[in-house]
Design an enzyme around this catalytic site. Structure first.
Site, short mmCIF file in Angstrom:
data_model
loop_
_atom_site.label_atom_id
_atom_site.label_comp_id
_atom_site.label_asym_id
_atom_site.label_seq_id
_atom_site.Cartn_x
_atom_site.Cartn_y
_atom_site.Cartn_z
N LYS A 210 76.08 26.58 4.58
CA LYS A 210 74.65 26.94 4.62
C LYS A 210 74.52 28.44 4.42
CE LYS A 210 70.53 26.92 7.49
NZ LYS A 210 69.86 26.34 8.65
N ARG A 220 60.14 27.73 7.39
CA ARG A 220 59.89 28.50 8.62
C ARG A 220 58.41 28.52 8.94
NH1 ARG A 220 64.42 33.20 7.34
NH2 ARG A 220 66.19 31.77 7.33
N LYS A 233 69.29 36.18 9.18
CA LYS A 233 70.32 35.28 9.73
C LYS A 233 71.69 35.54 9.11
CE LYS A 233 66.91 31.75 11.02
NZ LYS A 233 66.62 30.29 11.15
N LYS A 264 73.69 23.90 1.26
CA LYS A 264 72.28 24.24 1.40
C LYS A 264 72.07 25.71 1.15
CE LYS A 264 68.79 24.43 4.92
NZ LYS A 264 68.56 24.53 6.32
N SER A 290 62.95 23.84 1.23
CA SER A 290 61.51 24.04 1.13
C SER A 290 61.11 24.94 -0.04
CB SER A 290 60.98 24.61 2.45
OG SER A 290 61.67 25.81 2.79
N TYR A 329 62.09 16.78 0.12
CA TYR A 329 60.71 16.51 0.52
C TYR A 329 60.02 15.60 -0.50
CZ TYR A 329 61.85 20.29 3.65
OH TYR A 329 62.48 21.06 4.60
#
Ligand code: PBG
Length: 339
Positions: A210, A220, A233, A264, A290, A329
């Site tokens: 990731k 987010r 991050k 990812k 997303s 999605y």
């Protein structure tokens, strides 16, 4: 040669092509016969956002067509997944700002939003596997996936909380646990804890590779972590420049007891998907995140891209890269088109 293009100048007769690849592209039936990769509804995992209360679905502005749903609406989505043949849904909670704390105690509560949703979905749509997310960010006052002390993300203390989170999700009936936090040692710790209490049948799909990506922005917003997040991050998610490291992470997570692994984001990292599949031959998934969804759905909304065609082409690319399936999605829309 005659016709509108005129005759070839005398003496310039070129040799006939030895290979005419166009022969096998001449008709839909020939193309179908030789197609190497196929996308099917069996390849899809549908991520859904759940919020508390019975209110109407709340559209997410940066993800056209995606909404936060009440538990009842998630149950309806799971029933839809079941009737469409989508094998799994993945739950992400929107936690109200006033419930976010420093110790993230809500994550291991048997009655938290996600665990209530798991039980409701399993009761209503038993054929659909329920996947969860294991990470602290939606619950964390700092918006980080781990505990934060003096600006540091604590590894081992976070892993202990993630184990409690995983056990609560397993008790609620989750089929697939998805640790997405990128702390070191969490797969082994979760696996051992599951074994110790008799949950040896619960599956772990590790977010093994990731990356610290800007493509998570709309997510987010969806889980309400954008406002809370301070900093980035990069001390726990991977550097986008790295590829060998992804293989080492996958090897480590498999060794610690992961059943399946994930790369990812998805589309900008198809090279990683291919390397992981070739090196390990294990069930490999990609997350079309997303931001990837936002690019495609947003452009389609503006009439700049053909929605259904780019959706199916982007999903097929994951299969061609070696993935066994994809979190997307677009899952219900793709499933309807795939029949
Ligand atoms: C949180 C988590 C994130 C996503 C899945 N789980 C966001 C992040 O790491 O900041 C992103 C999914 C998406 O963008 O669709 N641990």
């Amino acid at each position: 040669m005659t016709g509108p293009f005129g005759a070839a100048p005398a003496g310039s007769d070129s040799p006939r092509p030895r290979h005419r690849f166009r022969r096998l592209r001449r008709s839909a039936s020939l193309r179908a016969l030789v197609r190497e990769t196929r996308l099917s509804v069996d390849d899809l995992i549908w991520p859904v956002f759940v919020k508390d209360g019975d209110g109407a679905d709340e559209p997410i502005a940066s993800m056209p067509g995606v909404a936060r749903r009440s538990i009842g609406s998630v149950v309806a989505a799971a029933e839809e997944a079941q009737s469409l043949g989508i094998p799994a849904i993945c739950l992400f909670p929107y936690i109200e700002p006033h419930l976010k704390t420093e110790d993230c105690a809500d994550v291991w509560s048997d009655d938290n939003l996600v665990n209530r949703t798991i039980r409701a979905v399993k009761a209503a749509a038993p054929d659909v596997s329920v996947m969860t997310d294991i990470a602290l960010d939606p619950y964390n006052i700092n918006g980080h996936d781990g505990y934060v002390v003096d600006g540091e993300i604590l590894n081992d203390e976070t892993v202990a909380a993630l184990v409690r989170m995983a056990l609560a999700q397993a008790r609620a009936g989750a089929d697939i646990l998805g640790p997405s936090d990128m702390m070191d040692g969490r797969i082994g710790a979760i696996r051992q804890a599951l074994e110790a209490v008799g949950h040896q049948g619960v599956t772990i799909l590790s977010y093994a590779a990731k990356y610290a990506s800007a493509f998570y922005g709309p997510f987010r917003d969806a889980v309400g972590a954008s406002g809370a997040l301070k900093g980035d991050k990069k001390t726990y998610q991977m550097d986008p420049g790295n590829s060998d490291e992804a293989l080492r992470l996958v090897a480590r997570d498999l060794d610690e007891g992961a059943d399946m692994v994930m790369v990812k984001p998805g589309m900008p990292y198809l090279d990683i998907c291919r390397r992981v599949k070739e090196e390990f031959g294990v069930p490999t998934f990609a997350y079309q995140v997303s931001g990837e969804y936002a690019m495609l759905a947003g452009a389609a909304q503006n009439g700049w891209l053909d929605h259904d065609k780019v959706m199916l082409e982007s999903l097929l690319a994951f299969k061609r890269a070696g993935c066994d399936g994809v979190l997307t999605y677009f899952a219900p829309q793709a499933a309807r088109l795939l029949g």
